[in-house]
Design an enzyme around this catalytic site. Structure first.
Site, PDB file in Angstrom:
ATOM      1  N   HIS A  80      35.047  36.956  64.362  1.00  0.00           N
ATOM      2  CA  HIS A  80      34.224  35.967  65.045  1.00  0.00           C
ATOM      3  C   HIS A  80      34.356  36.149  66.555  1.00  0.00           C
ATOM      4  O   HIS A  80      35.462  36.374  67.054  1.00  0.00           O
ATOM      5  CB  HIS A  80      34.686  34.549  64.695  1.00  0.00           C
ATOM      6  CG  HIS A  80      34.454  34.184  63.275  1.00  0.00           C
ATOM      7  ND1 HIS A  80      35.330  34.533  62.271  1.00  0.00           N
ATOM      8  CD2 HIS A  80      33.439  33.509  62.683  1.00  0.00           C
ATOM      9  CE1 HIS A  80      34.863  34.073  61.125  1.00  0.00           C
ATOM     10  NE2 HIS A  80      33.724  33.442  61.339  1.00  0.00           N
ATOM     11  N   ASP A 131      44.887  58.369  77.443  1.00  0.00           N
ATOM     12  CA  ASP A 131      43.774  59.061  78.103  1.00  0.00           C
ATOM     13  C   ASP A 131      44.122  59.441  79.535  1.00  0.00           C
ATOM     14  O   ASP A 131      43.826  60.549  79.981  1.00  0.00           O
ATOM     15  CB  ASP A 131      42.528  58.185  78.070  1.00  0.00           C
ATOM     16  CG  ASP A 131      41.344  58.856  78.736  1.00  0.00           C
ATOM     17  OD1 ASP A 131      41.029  60.012  78.373  1.00  0.00           O
ATOM     18  OD2 ASP A 131      40.727  58.240  79.628  1.00  0.00           O
TER      19      ASP A 131
END
EC number: 4.6.1.17
Length: 171
Positions: A80, A131
């Protein structure tokens, strides 16, 4: 699992559904998740000294984790969308010198919990750290992403068994 022992995200025919929380009261809810990025000692030193070629990887990873918590419903199909009242992401050198410990604490007042938001924040902060550092250490690993604690709602308090001083990132 629901009280009846069935998975809450499946209907009677076994099809995926978003759980209806419209009848659940809005309560204060909080979740704490943790994880670790393991790396070589030289990589950790570069991060801590500010010598990583891409800059302040801890600051960027912290912001990435916060942004990810806010986007969890866009990433996890049956989550949600929630109005988050707080997201804190912390990154620190592991006490044993093997990497960076990450923790995320997420809060809301609503009809459903924020465990997925906290876990997503840790995961994306770890991926961002990887990364930004992969050019100097491709052997890094992302390990032990887990829910440490959650509070609020009908099920109340959950604390991971064995949590505490021995857990990665524990104070």
């Amino acid at each position: 699992m629901t009280d009846a022992g069935k998975l809450s995200h499946l209907d009677a025919a076994g099809h995926a559904v978003m759980v209806d929380v419209s009848d659940k009261p809005a309560t204060a809810r909080q979740a704490l998740a943790r994880g670790r990025v393991c790396m070589r000692a030289e990589t950790l030193e570069l991060i801590l000294s500010g010598g990583m070629p891409k800059g302040d990887v801890l600051a960027v990873s912290r912001v990435a984790g916060i942004m990810a918590a806010k986007k969890t419903a866009d990433l996890i199909p049956l989550c949600h969308p929630l109005p988050l009242s707080s997201v804190r992401v912390g990154l620190a050198a592991a006490r044993d010198g093997t990497g960076i410990d990450i923790e995320a604490c997420v809060g809301t007042t609503g009809p459903t919990g924020v465990e997925m938001e906290a876990l997503t924040a840790v995961s994306v902060a770890a991926l961002t750290l990887y990364d930004m550092c992969k050019a100097v250490d491709r052997g890094m690993t992302i390990e032990g992403v887990y829910l440490e604690r959650k509070s609020g709602g009908r099920s109340g308090l959950y604390e991971r068994p064995g949590a505490g001083a021995g857990s990665p990132g524990a104070d």
